[in-house]
Design an enzyme around this catalytic site. Structure first.
Site, PDB file in Angstrom:
ATOM      1  NE  ARG A 238     -10.214  -5.365  -0.176  1.00 13.38           N
ATOM      2  CZ  ARG A 238      -9.460  -4.401   0.378  1.00 13.38           C
ATOM      3  NH1 ARG A 238     -10.058  -3.409   1.016  1.00 13.38           N
ATOM      4  NH2 ARG A 238      -8.148  -4.387   0.247  1.00 13.38           N
TER       5      ARG A 238
ATOM      6  CG  ASP B 143     -13.784   5.995  -1.201  1.00 11.11           C
ATOM      7  OD1 ASP B 143     -13.842   5.778   0.029  1.00 11.11           O
ATOM      8  OD2 ASP B 143     -12.719   5.973  -1.848  1.00 11.11           O
TER       9      ASP B 143
ATOM     10  CB  CYS C 194     -14.025   0.818  -0.459  1.00 13.43           C
ATOM     11  SG  CYS C 194     -13.414   2.494  -0.148  1.00 13.43           S
TER      12      CYS C 194
ATOM     13  CD  GLN D 151     -12.894  -1.985  -1.382  1.00 16.84           C
ATOM     14  OE1 GLN D 151     -12.105  -1.912  -0.458  1.00 16.84           O
ATOM     15  NE2 GLN D 151     -14.092  -2.548  -1.243  1.00 16.84           N
TER      16      GLN D 151
ATOM     17  CG  HIS E 240      -8.238   0.051  -3.168  1.00 17.67           C
ATOM     18  ND1 HIS E 240      -7.459  -1.056  -2.877  1.00 17.67           N
ATOM     19  CD2 HIS E 240      -8.960   0.309  -2.026  1.00 17.67           C
ATOM     20  CE1 HIS E 240      -7.688  -1.433  -1.629  1.00 17.67           C
ATOM     21  NE2 HIS E 240      -8.590  -0.630  -1.099  1.00 17.67           N
TER      22      HIS E 240
ATOM     23  NE  ARG F 225      -3.922   0.504   1.770  1.00 22.85           N
ATOM     24  CZ  ARG F 225      -5.158   0.517   2.249  1.00 22.85           C
ATOM     25  NH1 ARG F 225      -5.441   1.207   3.332  1.00 22.85           N
ATOM     26  NH2 ARG F 225      -6.114  -0.163   1.647  1.00 22.85           N
TER      27      ARG F 225
HETATM   28  N1   CP Z   1     -11.263  -0.474   1.951  1.00 22.07           N
HETATM   29  C1   CP Z   1     -10.008  -0.525   2.421  1.00 22.07           C
HETATM   30  O1   CP Z   1      -9.036  -0.693   1.671  1.00 22.07           O
HETATM   31  O2   CP Z   1      -9.914  -0.417   3.773  1.00 22.07           O
HETATM   32  P1   CP Z   1      -8.571  -0.213   4.632  1.00 22.07           P
HETATM   33  O3   CP Z   1      -8.032   1.152   4.307  1.00 22.07           O
HETATM   34  O4   CP Z   1      -9.028  -0.346   6.049  1.00 22.07           O
HETATM   35  O5   CP Z   1      -7.590  -1.289   4.231  1.00 22.07           O
HETATM   36  N1  NVA Z   2     -10.132   6.559  -1.340  1.00 21.22           N
HETATM   37  C1  NVA Z   2      -9.773   6.115  -0.021  1.00 21.22           C
HETATM   38  C2  NVA Z   2      -9.965   4.637   0.076  1.00 21.22           C
HETATM   39  C3  NVA Z   2      -9.620   4.039   1.416  1.00 21.22           C
HETATM   40  C4  NVA Z   2      -9.745   2.542   1.445  1.00 21.22           C
HETATM   41  C5  NVA Z   2      -8.344   6.507   0.300  1.00 21.22           C
HETATM   42  O1  NVA Z   2      -7.484   6.387  -0.595  1.00 21.22           O
HETATM   43  O2  NVA Z   2      -8.074   6.941   1.419  1.00 21.22           O
END
Ligand code: CP
Ligand code: NVA
Length: 308
Positions: A294, A227, A266, A139, A136, A109
């Site tokens: 997930r 989101d 998400c 997701q 992502h 990440r």
């Molecule tokens: N939706 C998602 O990726 O959640 P987290 O940021 O908690 O991993």
């Molecule tokens: N768009 C959000 C998604 C989190 C899972 C972010 O990038 O923070």
């Protein structure tokens, strides 16, 4: 031999993505009612270890990937980049080469999408994108699995995205031509999705319609997706909250969509900002199945990455 990275959905052929979703459904069904920590009957990744690197916070991605490896019969090692020499300036490429000697796959990440691409180029094991500023994909595989589980046929389905045209939105755009659904996106001009993503999808005959309002985007939709208005790394929180407020998913907005429209998010969610509690905690919301999936979708992604 080509290494099976899972970086972005647009890079993968639709038959491979279809096969991953089919496997996710099958693996989920096969362990119905089992304790969550029990290893799948065939332990397909026995002896395999996944490294996970987090440059940003995570609840779902972290726990679901860890449990995915346990259920597949393997194990995982997690570190934040600040725990690693990466946080003190060791290069992405050197880190990728070293971790490739220890583990069988790496999930990252990252703040900068380019770093995941550089990691994958230098690695000699599969690399999975666990969210970047640009996308992502894991997701979206879970989202699509959830919709199918609830009876939606993706081919020809009408999905609507409202709010910020962000990283998660980009992956949904990438998925549209792969699975044959249309995507109507309602955002203010300033927070519209990246042109590059829309062009990529349209080049593959994806139907992507862009609107200035949430109301126009959701008319007739089978699914409404939201989101957070402020993603990790966004600096302009106050401006975003003010400009995106008219794009909140309310009960009134859901009424403009098909009467049976499903709601996806998400998570993490901000009730009273991008979605009202009545919607996310109401009967049309699929968010808890979406979060659970997930785990199942990523198990299938991991198997795909590590299959010979
Ligand atoms: N939706 C998602 O990726 O959640 P987290 O940021 O908690 O991993
Ligand atoms: N768009 C959000 C998604 C989190 C899972 C972010 O990038 O923070």
């Amino acid at each position: 031999m080509t290494i099976r990275h899972f970086i972005d959905l647009w890079q993968l052929p639709s038959h491979e993505l279809r096969a991953i979703l089919d496997q996710a459904h099958a693996m989920k069904r096969a362990r119905t009612g089992w304790p969550k920590g029990k290893v799948d009957a065939d332990a397909p990744l026995e002896g395999h270890t996944l490294a996970m690197i987090f440059e940003k916070s995570s609840t779902r991605t972290r726990f679901s990937f860890d449990m995915a490896m346990r259920q597949l019969g393997g194990s995982s090692i997690t570190a934040t980049s600040s725990d690693m020499q990466l946080g003190r300036g060791e290069t992405i490429e050197d880190t990728a080469k070293v971790l490739s000697r220890y583990v069988d796959a790496v999930m990252i990440r990252a703040n900068d999408h380019g770093d995941v691409e550089s990691f994958a180029e230098a690695a000699s094991v599969p690399v999975i994108n666990g969210l970047t500023d640009r996308s992502h994909p894991c997701q979206i595989m879970a989202d699509l699995m959830t919709l199918e589980e609830h009876g939606l046929t993706l081919e020809g389905a009408r999905l609507a995205w409202v709010g910020d045209g962000n990283n998660v939105c980009s992956s949904m755009i990438h998925a549209a031509p792969k699975f044959g659904f249309s995507l109507a996106i309602g955002t203010p001009d300033r927070y519209a999705p990246d042109d590059e993503d829309v062009i990529l999808a349209r080049e593959e005959q994806g139907r992507i319609d862009l609107f200035d309002t949430a109301e126009e985007a959701v008319v007739g939709a089978d699914v409404v997706i939201a989101d957070t208005f402020v993603s990790m790394g966004d600096k302009d929180a106050d401006e975003r909250l003010a400009e995106l407020d008219p794009y909140a998913v309310t009960e009134e907005l859901m009424e403009l969509a098909d009467g049976q429209a499903k709601f996806l998010h998400c998570l993490p969610a901000h009730r009273g900002e991008e979605v009202d509690a009545e919607v996310i905690d109401g009967p049309q919301s699929l968010v808890w199945d979406e979060a659970e999936n997930r785990l199942h979708a990523q198990k299938a992604i991991l198997r795909w990455c590590l299959s010979k």
